[in-house]
Design a protein around this motif. Structure first.
Motif, short mmCIF file in Angstrom:
data_model
loop_
_atom_site.label_atom_id
_atom_site.label_comp_id
_atom_site.label_asym_id
_atom_site.label_seq_id
_atom_site.Cartn_x
_atom_site.Cartn_y
_atom_site.Cartn_z
N LYS A 101 64.44 49.66 -100.06
CA LYS A 101 64.55 50.76 -98.88
C LYS A 101 65.79 50.47 -97.90
O LYS A 101 66.30 51.35 -97.07
N ILE A 102 66.48 49.24 -97.75
CA ILE A 102 67.54 49.00 -97.00
C ILE A 102 68.69 48.32 -97.88
O ILE A 102 68.39 47.83 -98.98
N LYS A 103 70.05 48.60 -97.55
CA LYS A 103 70.97 48.22 -98.39
C LYS A 103 71.24 46.76 -98.27
O LYS A 103 71.89 46.32 -99.42
N ALA A 104 70.84 46.16 -97.26
CA ALA A 104 71.12 44.72 -97.33
C ALA A 104 69.89 44.00 -97.96
O ALA A 104 69.52 42.67 -97.32
N ALA A 105 69.17 44.38 -98.76
CA ALA A 105 68.05 43.87 -99.09
C ALA A 105 68.39 42.56 -99.97
O ALA A 105 67.69 41.49 -99.91
N GLY A 106 69.50 42.74 -100.59
CA GLY A 106 70.08 41.20 -101.44
C GLY A 106 70.17 40.21 -100.34
O GLY A 106 69.61 39.05 -100.42
N PRO A 107 70.96 40.45 -99.38
CA PRO A 107 71.30 39.53 -98.52
C PRO A 107 70.11 38.97 -97.43
O PRO A 107 69.99 37.68 -97.14
N VAL A 108 69.06 39.63 -97.48
CA VAL A 108 67.86 39.39 -96.68
C VAL A 108 67.20 38.37 -97.50
O VAL A 108 66.51 37.45 -96.83
N MET A 109 66.99 38.71 -98.82
CA MET A 109 66.30 37.61 -99.69
C MET A 109 67.02 36.40 -99.71
O MET A 109 66.44 35.34 -99.89
N ILE A 110 68.33 36.20 -99.89
CA ILE A 110 69.01 35.16 -99.61
C ILE A 110 68.68 34.48 -98.47
O ILE A 110 68.54 33.24 -98.52
N TYR A 111 68.86 35.04 -97.47
CA TYR A 111 68.43 34.50 -96.04
C TYR A 111 66.95 33.86 -96.13
O TYR A 111 66.88 32.84 -95.58
N LEU A 112 65.93 34.66 -96.89
CA LEU A 112 64.88 34.17 -96.68
C LEU A 112 64.77 32.97 -97.72
O LEU A 112 64.08 31.83 -97.27
N MET A 113 65.38 32.75 -98.76
CA MET A 113 65.44 31.49 -99.68
C MET A 113 66.08 30.54 -98.83
O MET A 113 65.34 29.27 -98.95
N VAL A 114 67.18 30.71 -98.20
CA VAL A 114 67.47 29.67 -97.21
C VAL A 114 66.78 29.11 -96.36
O VAL A 114 66.58 27.94 -95.94
N ALA A 115 65.88 30.01 -95.49
CA ALA A 115 65.34 29.91 -94.47
C ALA A 115 63.98 28.88 -94.92
O ALA A 115 63.64 27.98 -94.04
N MET A 116 63.52 29.04 -96.19
CA MET A 116 62.44 28.25 -96.60
C MET A 116 62.84 26.87 -96.51
O MET A 116 62.10 25.68 -96.83
N THR A 117 64.37 26.53 -96.72
CA THR A 117 64.67 25.16 -97.03
C THR A 117 65.21 24.63 -95.56
O THR A 117 65.50 23.12 -95.67
N VAL A 118 65.15 25.46 -94.58
CA VAL A 118 65.56 24.73 -93.27
C VAL A 118 64.44 23.93 -92.66
O VAL A 118 63.21 24.47 -92.32
N ILE A 120 61.66 22.45 -89.89
CA ILE A 120 61.51 23.09 -88.67
C ILE A 120 61.66 21.96 -87.43
O ILE A 120 61.90 22.52 -86.18
N GLN A 121 61.96 20.88 -88.05
CA GLN A 121 62.52 19.89 -86.79
C GLN A 121 63.65 20.52 -85.77
O GLN A 121 63.72 20.05 -84.78
N LEU A 122 64.49 20.99 -86.47
CA LEU A 122 65.82 21.74 -85.85
C LEU A 122 65.53 22.41 -84.92
O LEU A 122 66.30 22.68 -83.98
N PHE A 123 64.17 23.06 -84.78
CA PHE A 123 63.89 24.19 -83.85
C PHE A 123 62.79 23.75 -82.75
O PHE A 123 62.36 24.52 -81.82
#
Length: 278
Positions: A101-118, A120-123
């Motif tokens: 539904k949004i044009k940035a669906a691809g980049p958002v999914m990449i962001y979510l996959m990267v977020a799973m590897t970060v 939590i201790q950093l935050f």
């Protein structure tokens, strides 16, 4: 040799592997249950032996000193907050990404996959500073929101696979009948992906129930301790009484085991149906 014998012979290595996996998973639980019924000297003498005379008082002591009455209530509140937050927010996000539904669906999914590897201790430090300023330390519901945010990327990616399995004609037909996006999502799509919602709810719920790092950082007052933190308090009081420690661990483990046994069919069905299309 008959065909059935050949088939059984070929299946033997797989059966052996499954038996080893089952043994590996069940042995620690059985060991905890056995030693939870022994006194301290008996545990030290032979932790693998059956209890000579079952000592049920270990459970009463563990329950009292770990504060499980309060701890289980806080754990249920934390888990419920986490699961409700994840399901209410991840389902619409997963639908938007699946339907692009949004044009940035691809980049958002990449962001979510990267977020799973970060990690939590950093935050932890900035989150702690914000929570301290807002007066939210030892707030179980607020901690549940943090745990939900940690589990959000995984939940969105999993639910997306379920939305991808829904034929596009289904929401289109509902739209042509006059339903808006919210009505399509609530009355058409959510019931269709209910196995995925159950699967994600179980995964996220188990993560929240077993959460330690976030809980020990933000839940500082004893009245806000979860069952996990209550059990850890036993390690100081009963460091040499392994029977009470094992009883405390058994009390903590058994609800999870019974819950998973009750929901295992829906959990497995959800995993299988969600893996058909990615």
């Amino acid at each position: 040799m008959s065909r059935s014998s050949n088939r059984a012979l070929r299946a033997t290595p797989g059966h052996i592997i499954l038996i080893l996996l089952v043994f590996t998973a069940l042995f620690p639980i059985v060991l905890v249950l056995l030693n939870s019924l022994k006194d301290a000297p008996e545990v030290v003498r032979n932790p693998l032996a059956l209890p000579e005379s079952p000592d049920w008082s270990n459970f009463a002591e563990a329950w009292q000193y770990a504060g499980y009455t309060r701890g289980f209530a806080n754990s249920v509140l934390l888990t419920a907050t986490t699961v409700a937050t994840v399901l209410l927010t991840a389902a619409p996000a997963a639908y938007v990404l699946a339907a692009r539904k949004i044009k940035a669906a691809g980049p958002v999914m990449i962001y979510l996959m990267v977020a799973m590897t970060v990690p939590i201790q950093l935050f932890l430090f900035p989150l702690y500073a914000v929570f301290a300023r807002l007066g939210l330390l030892s707030n179980v519901i607020a901690v549940g929101i943090i745990v939900a945010a940690i589990n959000m990327p995984l939940a969105v990616m999993l639910l997306r696979t379920f939305f991808l399995r829904i034929p596009s004609e289904l929401p289109e037909a509902a739209t042509m009948d006059g339903a808006n996006t919210f009505q399509v999502l609530r009355h058409v799509l959510i019931p269709a992906v209910s196995p995925g919602m159950i699967t994600v709810g179980i995964i996220v719920g188990l993560n929240a129930w077993n959460e330690y790092l976030i809980s020990v950082t933000f839940l500082q007052r004893e009245e806000s301790y979860t069952a996990t933190l209550g059990f850890l308090s036993l390690t100081g009081t009963f460091a040499v009484d392994q029977g009470v420690l094992m009883a405390g661990a058994a009390i903590l483990i058994l609800p999870i085991v019974f819950l998973f046994l009750a929901a295992q069919r829906k959990f497995v069905d959800g995993l299988v149906s969600g893996s058909v299309k990615g």
